[in-house]
Scaffold this active site. Sequence first.
Site, PDB file in Angstrom:
ATOM      1  N   CYS A  24     -34.165   8.480  13.216  1.00  0.00           N
ATOM      2  CA  CYS A  24     -32.946   7.711  13.520  1.00  0.00           C
ATOM      3  C   CYS A  24     -33.287   6.292  13.940  1.00  0.00           C
ATOM      4  O   CYS A  24     -32.479   5.388  13.794  1.00  0.00           O
ATOM      5  CB  CYS A  24     -32.157   8.412  14.613  1.00  0.00           C
ATOM      6  SG  CYS A  24     -33.173   8.754  16.052  1.00  0.00           S
ATOM      7  N   GLU A  60     -26.257  11.698  20.425  1.00  0.00           N
ATOM      8  CA  GLU A  60     -27.338  10.867  19.884  1.00  0.00           C
ATOM      9  C   GLU A  60     -27.151  10.870  18.374  1.00  0.00           C
ATOM     10  O   GLU A  60     -27.463  11.864  17.709  1.00  0.00           O
ATOM     11  CB  GLU A  60     -28.712  11.458  20.249  1.00  0.00           C
ATOM     12  CG  GLU A  60     -29.021  11.454  21.730  1.00  0.00           C
ATOM     13  CD  GLU A  60     -29.285  10.065  22.292  1.00  0.00           C
ATOM     14  OE1 GLU A  60     -29.477   9.113  21.499  1.00  0.00           O
ATOM     15  OE2 GLU A  60     -29.268   9.927  23.524  1.00  0.00           O
ATOM     16  N   GLU A 112     -27.683   4.838   6.388  1.00  0.00           N
ATOM     17  CA  GLU A 112     -29.032   5.245   6.793  1.00  0.00           C
ATOM     18  C   GLU A 112     -29.785   5.683   5.543  1.00  0.00           C
ATOM     19  O   GLU A 112     -29.296   6.548   4.817  1.00  0.00           O
ATOM     20  CB  GLU A 112     -28.937   6.476   7.702  1.00  0.00           C
ATOM     21  CG  GLU A 112     -28.872   6.197   9.157  1.00  0.00           C
ATOM     22  CD  GLU A 112     -28.980   7.484   9.973  1.00  0.00           C
ATOM     23  OE1 GLU A 112     -28.143   8.383   9.788  1.00  0.00           O
ATOM     24  OE2 GLU A 112     -29.894   7.569  10.803  1.00  0.00           O
ATOM     25  N   LYS A 167     -28.885  25.405  19.399  1.00  0.00           N
ATOM     26  CA  LYS A 167     -28.656  25.691  17.984  1.00  0.00           C
ATOM     27  C   LYS A 167     -29.459  24.685  17.170  1.00  0.00           C
ATOM     28  O   LYS A 167     -29.045  23.552  16.973  1.00  0.00           O
ATOM     29  CB  LYS A 167     -27.163  25.606  17.628  1.00  0.00           C
ATOM     30  CG  LYS A 167     -26.903  26.281  16.286  1.00  0.00           C
ATOM     31  CD  LYS A 167     -25.925  25.569  15.410  1.00  0.00           C
ATOM     32  CE  LYS A 167     -26.402  24.355  14.718  1.00  0.00           C
ATOM     33  NZ  LYS A 167     -27.495  24.485  13.748  1.00  0.00           N
TER      34      LYS A 167
END
Length: 487
Positions: free
Chosen positions: A294, A260, A391, A184
């Site tokens: 990331c 992750e 982030e 997906k």
Amino acid sequence: MTFHAKFSGYADPALHAAGLYIGGKWQSGSGITVLDPSTGNLLAEVADASIEDAQRAVDAAHAAAAGWRATPARQRSEILRRWYQLMTQHAEELATLIALENGKALVDARGEVAYAAEFFRWYAEEATRIPGEFRRTPSGSHNILVDHEPIGIAVLITPWNFPAAMATRKIGPALAAGCTVILKPASETPLTAYAMARLGEEAGVPPGVVNVLTTSNPGGITNAMLADSRVRKLSFTGSTGVGRVLLAEAAKSVVSCSMELGGNAPFIVFDDADLEAALDGAMIAKMRNAGEACTAANRFYVQAGIHDAFVAGLTARMMSLKIGPGYDPETQCGPMITQNAVRKIDRLVSEALAAGARATTGGKPLMENGYFYPPTVLENVPVNASIAREEIFGPVAPVYKFESDDEAIRLANNTEYGLAAYIYSRDLNRAMKVGKRIETGMLGINRGLMSDPAAPFGGVKQSGLGREGGVAGILEFMEPKYYAVDY
Ligand code: NAD
């Protein structure tokens, strides 16, 4: 799927005639619009899978499972190898597609395709080297034999920031291990996933071994698949917030999870660092994908003696970058993925500025139709600003000054994340000593890039569970089976 005529020249039509891919059949549809982030214009429309489609995908993965598991490792390996070769042959079209739907600069998109294809090559090799164990028990009473079996049907969920590599990093080891999968992809970047599925078909992946679904209802579809007892694995790459929700959902049927998740990488520069090397590394660690990674350096901790020279050098380099649509070959910094991403960056930077930070370049969104934020350097940032905790996921480099090694370590570890970290020092002894005390899954020493298909990628703390890539990656899709044997 429709593909906006204006952009059809950019990609090989053979790579974008697609819809849902279930059991080796393409099912056209509509409902999910894909936008060009450099203009906000419609790029394509793809199918929106329903819960019934997801159930059919699990049926298809189940129907193909026994055959794929029984396929000799050498044959699975050769299919993956062909898929690698096809990705390499179509590298330019895939890179253009990534640049179009994700917005990243072509140079980054080309890098991603090479990196992504390499997961198929690496796992084509690993497929034939699945480890086992044979030993005598310490008491000498019997033998311990350990085999590794494919875990079962795997649901793979990927983010938009690396639409090709995050998919191959999961599909490669899963297929090598003997699992069938349902991918997906993120609805912002479905075209790359469908293009790769077409190449997989051409490489000889049997029907049902890889299924691809795009949906505007990721929660509903994923929950339905996780509730199906035939699904035994969830491999997710995305934000920590969604990861937590999925872990709770997977707990209901005790599905094995690899996660992750997000990062908040510190980039530590000691006084004794090679300044030019540190600046080169900083540009890669910060600006690959315009900061939408990331592993992106999110906090620059720079020792007092080198601080001013580092800020000046970084500012000059950031100012010189050419901003534009990813698919323009001159572009070095493309747009962000959505308007919301620009708003989030703007909020973090505005709060830091209000708290006393100073922008040496950038600092405000660009007034363009697309989702652009300029390369920005902030100095004098308070260490407790929200930009140090969240982030950024954009081209903003906040710089913090520190004095001692202990202070740098304390600041670096002051986060719930632990994915990646970077250290620059000419003294390898010091770098290794400090590195040992940094809470991270990956550490770059005098390097701004650590991703490598042959290495274990993953985080500690709330950056995730498990590892992708390397020798470890394939075992995430296998269960050890222990035979107690007496003879
Ligand atoms: P996201 O968590 O919003 O979405 C990731 C994927 O999850 C998408 O496919 C999305 O459709 C899907 N999703 C969203 N809600 C869901 C739900 N309730 N159930 C099931 N699926 C759901 O993340 P994003 O914005 O696409 O990606 C950026 C994030 O990914 C950042 O936090 C980044 O650090 C992280 N990331 C991590 C790695 C890594 O390897 N650790 C790599 C790339 C990106």
